[in-house]
Design a protein around this motif. Structure first.
Motif, short mmCIF file in Angstrom:
data_model
loop_
_atom_site.label_atom_id
_atom_site.label_comp_id
_atom_site.label_asym_id
_atom_site.label_seq_id
_atom_site.Cartn_x
_atom_site.Cartn_y
_atom_site.Cartn_z
N ARG A 1 -11.03 85.04 -22.43
CA ARG A 1 -11.43 86.18 -21.60
C ARG A 1 -12.93 86.17 -21.34
NH1 ARG A 1 -8.01 90.45 -20.80
NH2 ARG A 1 -9.70 91.95 -20.93
N GLY A 2 -13.71 85.79 -22.35
CA GLY A 2 -15.16 85.71 -22.16
C GLY A 2 -15.55 84.67 -21.13
N ALA A 3 -14.74 83.62 -21.02
CA ALA A 3 -15.01 82.57 -20.04
C ALA A 3 -14.55 82.94 -18.63
CB ALA A 3 -14.35 81.26 -20.48
N GLY A 4 -13.80 84.02 -18.51
CA GLY A 4 -13.30 84.43 -17.19
C GLY A 4 -11.86 84.10 -16.93
N LEU A 5 -11.16 83.57 -17.95
CA LEU A 5 -9.73 83.31 -17.80
C LEU A 5 -8.95 84.60 -18.04
CD1 LEU A 5 -9.50 79.97 -19.80
CD2 LEU A 5 -8.95 80.22 -17.38
N ARG A 6 -7.87 84.77 -17.30
CA ARG A 6 -6.95 85.86 -17.56
C ARG A 6 -5.86 85.36 -18.52
NH1 ARG A 6 -5.32 89.13 -12.32
NH2 ARG A 6 -5.07 90.75 -13.91
N VAL A 7 -5.27 86.28 -19.28
CA VAL A 7 -4.38 85.91 -20.37
C VAL A 7 -3.00 86.52 -20.15
CG1 VAL A 7 -3.93 86.10 -22.85
CG2 VAL A 7 -6.26 85.67 -22.02
N ALA A 8 -1.97 85.67 -20.16
CA ALA A 8 -0.58 86.11 -20.25
C ALA A 8 -0.11 85.77 -21.66
CB ALA A 8 0.29 85.43 -19.22
N LEU A 9 0.48 86.74 -22.34
CA LEU A 9 0.81 86.59 -23.76
C LEU A 9 2.30 86.80 -23.99
CD1 LEU A 9 -0.17 86.39 -26.77
CD2 LEU A 9 -0.38 88.89 -26.70
#
Length: 317
Positions: free
Chosen positions: A237-245
């Motif tokens: 998230r800090g790098a700008g990626l969005r997360v699907a979990l």
């Protein structure tokens, strides 16, 4: 290289996998009347909106895991079992939209009783193996109810399909689910990057994926949930990626780091957990990815069939 299979008239014949991709496309919307959502799903929906404190999340998770019993507890007993104060339970009730604990308990009892009314008969516990299978069947039944409206899965599949590269993360016990998803996703997506080691190795892979233009990471997090998985999601998230979990808990620090969280039960009746429902959920996300770009899916599956035929990857069953 061999051409695609053809019938006697020279028309291309899809491989079994291509035919399955075409025939199993997900239809948006609640197309089939369903029984109301499972108690677990209804509780997750009830508790998912408000921003809860760590103590309030503990209360919510206890209620999710013990709804049939917890719904009938007095406030003193519930507070003791969770390990919080009575005022904390009262504040929790207000945080999720109720005037107080009595109003919340009334809703909980309604949810618990509806689950008992629609559930299976008395559990057959002839032996622990049968009990484990029964528990997994219930997990799948809950997932089936969640799939009554497949729009969240469809949207997630569309986003994952667009992310190039697509990073798939699974550490420790979750490696097997991540490897399954990554193996299949490579058949339909041009750049899938599998991350199964934590620490700085995971950080490097996530940062490189973002620099290469990736926008999403799909993470699997099964019990016992590891600190290194949480750290990796924070880095993503800090790098700008969005997360699907994909996980078993809709609430908690891992879900807090996700843009989209799919929570489904795991089998916990044996020494080691089993993952029937998470496996089906992973397959559903793969299906949604194939539906998101059918032309790319068809082209890639056809190319792979030609390659596998040419090199004889598989036995002729």
């Amino acid at each position: 290289m061999l051409s695609a299979r053809a019938d006697k008239g020279g028309r291309p014949v899809p491989s079994p996998q291509q035919a399955r991709a075409q025939a199993s496309a997900i239809t948006s919307g609640k197309t089939v009347p369903e029984a109301e959502a499972s108690p677990t799903s209804r509780l997750r929906e009830l508790f998912d909106g408000p921003r809860l404190s760590p103590g309030q999340r503990r209360i919510a998770q206890y209620l999710i895991e013990h709804i049939t019993e917890a719904a009938f507890l007095p406030i003193t007993e519930l507070a003791d079992r969770v390990g919080v104060s009575q005022p904390s339970v009262t504040r929790f009730a207000a945080a999720v939209g109720f005037s107080g604990y009595p109003a919340l308990r009334e809703r909980l009892q309604s949810i618990a009783l509806s689950g008992l009314a629609g559930g299976p008969g008395e559990e057959n516990r002839a032996n622990e193996l049968q009990a484990a299978v029964d528990a997994e069947i219930q997990n799948l039944e809950n997932l089936r109810r969640d799939f009554a409206d497949p729009d969240r899965v469809i949207r997630a599949g569309r986003e994952l399909s667009r992310s190039t590269p697509l990073t798939v993360l699974g550490l420790r016990i979750s490696v097997s689910l991540a490897e399954y998803f990554g193996y299949a996703a490579r058949r339909i997506h041009p750049d899938v990057r599998l991350v199964t080691r934590g620490g700085s190795v995971a950080y490097d892979a996530l940062l490189q994926a973002r620099e290469a233009g990736g926008s999403w990471v799909l993470a699997f997090a099964m019990p016992r949930h590891s600190q290194e998985t949480l750290n990796a999601l924070k880095v993503a998230r800090g790098a700008g990626l969005r997360v699907a979990l994909v996980t078993d808990l809709a609430l908690g620090p891992l879900a807090d780091e996700a843009d989209i969280a799919f929570a489904t039960g795991t089998g916990s009746r044996l020494v080691f957990d089993s993952y029937s429902a998470p496996g089906v959920l992973a397959a559903a996300l793969l299906q949604a990815m194939t539906d998101a770009d059918p032309e790319r899916t068809q082209a890639r599956l056809e190319k792979y069939e030609q390659l596998s035929d040419h090199h004889q990857f598989f036995l002729r069953d």
